[in-house]
Write a protein that holds these residues in place. Structure first.
Motif, mmCIF file in Angstrom:
data_model
loop_
_atom_site.group_PDB
_atom_site.id
_atom_site.type_symbol
_atom_site.label_atom_id
_atom_site.label_comp_id
_atom_site.label_asym_id
_atom_site.label_seq_id
_atom_site.Cartn_x
_atom_site.Cartn_y
_atom_site.Cartn_z
ATOM 1 N N LYS A 70 -23.538 54.701 68.998
ATOM 2 C CA LYS A 70 -22.251 55.324 68.696
ATOM 3 C C LYS A 70 -21.525 54.514 67.629
ATOM 4 C CE LYS A 70 -21.755 57.092 73.348
ATOM 5 N NZ LYS A 70 -21.019 57.038 74.588
ATOM 6 N N TYR A 71 -20.758 55.211 66.828
ATOM 7 C CA TYR A 71 -19.921 54.578 65.812
ATOM 8 C C TYR A 71 -18.475 55.033 66.030
ATOM 9 C CZ TYR A 71 -24.243 53.475 63.358
ATOM 10 O OH TYR A 71 -25.474 52.994 63.029
ATOM 11 N N ARG A 72 -17.934 54.691 67.178
ATOM 12 C CA ARG A 72 -16.567 55.077 67.499
ATOM 13 C C ARG A 72 -15.606 53.969 67.099
ATOM 14 N NH1 ARG A 72 -17.376 56.560 73.681
ATOM 15 N NH2 ARG A 72 -17.698 54.333 73.532
ATOM 16 N N TYR A 73 -14.366 54.372 66.915
ATOM 17 C CA TYR A 73 -13.315 53.423 66.559
ATOM 18 C C TYR A 73 -13.259 52.267 67.565
ATOM 19 C CZ TYR A 73 -8.598 51.661 65.869
ATOM 20 O OH TYR A 73 -7.522 50.839 65.669
ATOM 21 N N GLY A 74 -13.296 52.598 68.845
ATOM 22 C CA GLY A 74 -13.244 51.557 69.877
ATOM 23 C C GLY A 74 -14.404 50.587 69.795
ATOM 24 N N ASP A 75 -15.561 51.055 69.337
ATOM 25 C CA ASP A 75 -16.722 50.167 69.175
ATOM 26 C C ASP A 75 -16.480 49.160 68.057
ATOM 27 O OD1 ASP A 75 -18.187 51.516 71.209
ATOM 28 O OD2 ASP A 75 -18.740 53.055 69.757
ATOM 29 N N PHE A 76 -15.890 49.621 66.936
ATOM 30 C CA PHE A 76 -15.552 48.707 65.842
ATOM 31 C C PHE A 76 -14.553 47.649 66.328
ATOM 32 C CE2 PHE A 76 -16.340 52.588 63.080
ATOM 33 C CZ PHE A 76 -17.563 52.151 62.578
#
Length: 134
Positions: A70-76
């Motif tokens: 996943k490339y979600r905002y929360g992951d960043f």
């Protein structure tokens, strides 16, 4: 100014970053969407005179791993919090452009709310407030 490129072996995958000599307090540079740490190339020579510059390639960008599920905002945000607490290892100024600014803002809030020595993982729910379309 030559930056030493290194790999931070995050628990999920490897994140690429560049580091200057330690000429002052830590400064973390976070690039915008579809860019990489080199987008700050024009600023780094001057900044590195007074700062210990760290420039991170966000997941899926530059030389960081591109095989995340996943490339979600929360992951960043979570990647950045872990990078600051585990790799930089001390409070840092965070400067970001575009996506990097939003990520830096949320990461700084999480690090600050966790406090010195606290387990930041308990505070990660804050980043979920900023996600859209998960």
């Amino acid at each position: 100014m030559n930056m030493d490129e290194k790999i931070y072996p995050r628990k999920e995958a490897r994140l690429n970053y560049a580091e200057s000599p330690p000429n002052g307090p830590p400064l973390l540079l976070l690039h915008g969407l579809t860019f990489r740490w080199q987008s700050f190339s024009a600023l780094i020579p001057e900044l590195s005179k007074r700062w210990h510059v760290f420039a991170l390639d966000l997941r899926g960008h530059g030389k960081s791993d591109h095989n995340f599920p996943k490339y979600r905002y929360g992951d960043f945000v979570n990647d950045t919090v872990e990078f600051v607490t585990e790799c930089v290892g001390q409070p840092a100024v965070i400067f970001g452009h575009s996506l990097g600014a939003a990520v830096g803002f949320a990461a700084a809030a999480l690090i600050r709310s966790a406090g010195a020595g606290a387990d930041y993982r308990r505070q990660l729910s804050l980043s979920r407030q900023f996600r859209r379309g998960d």
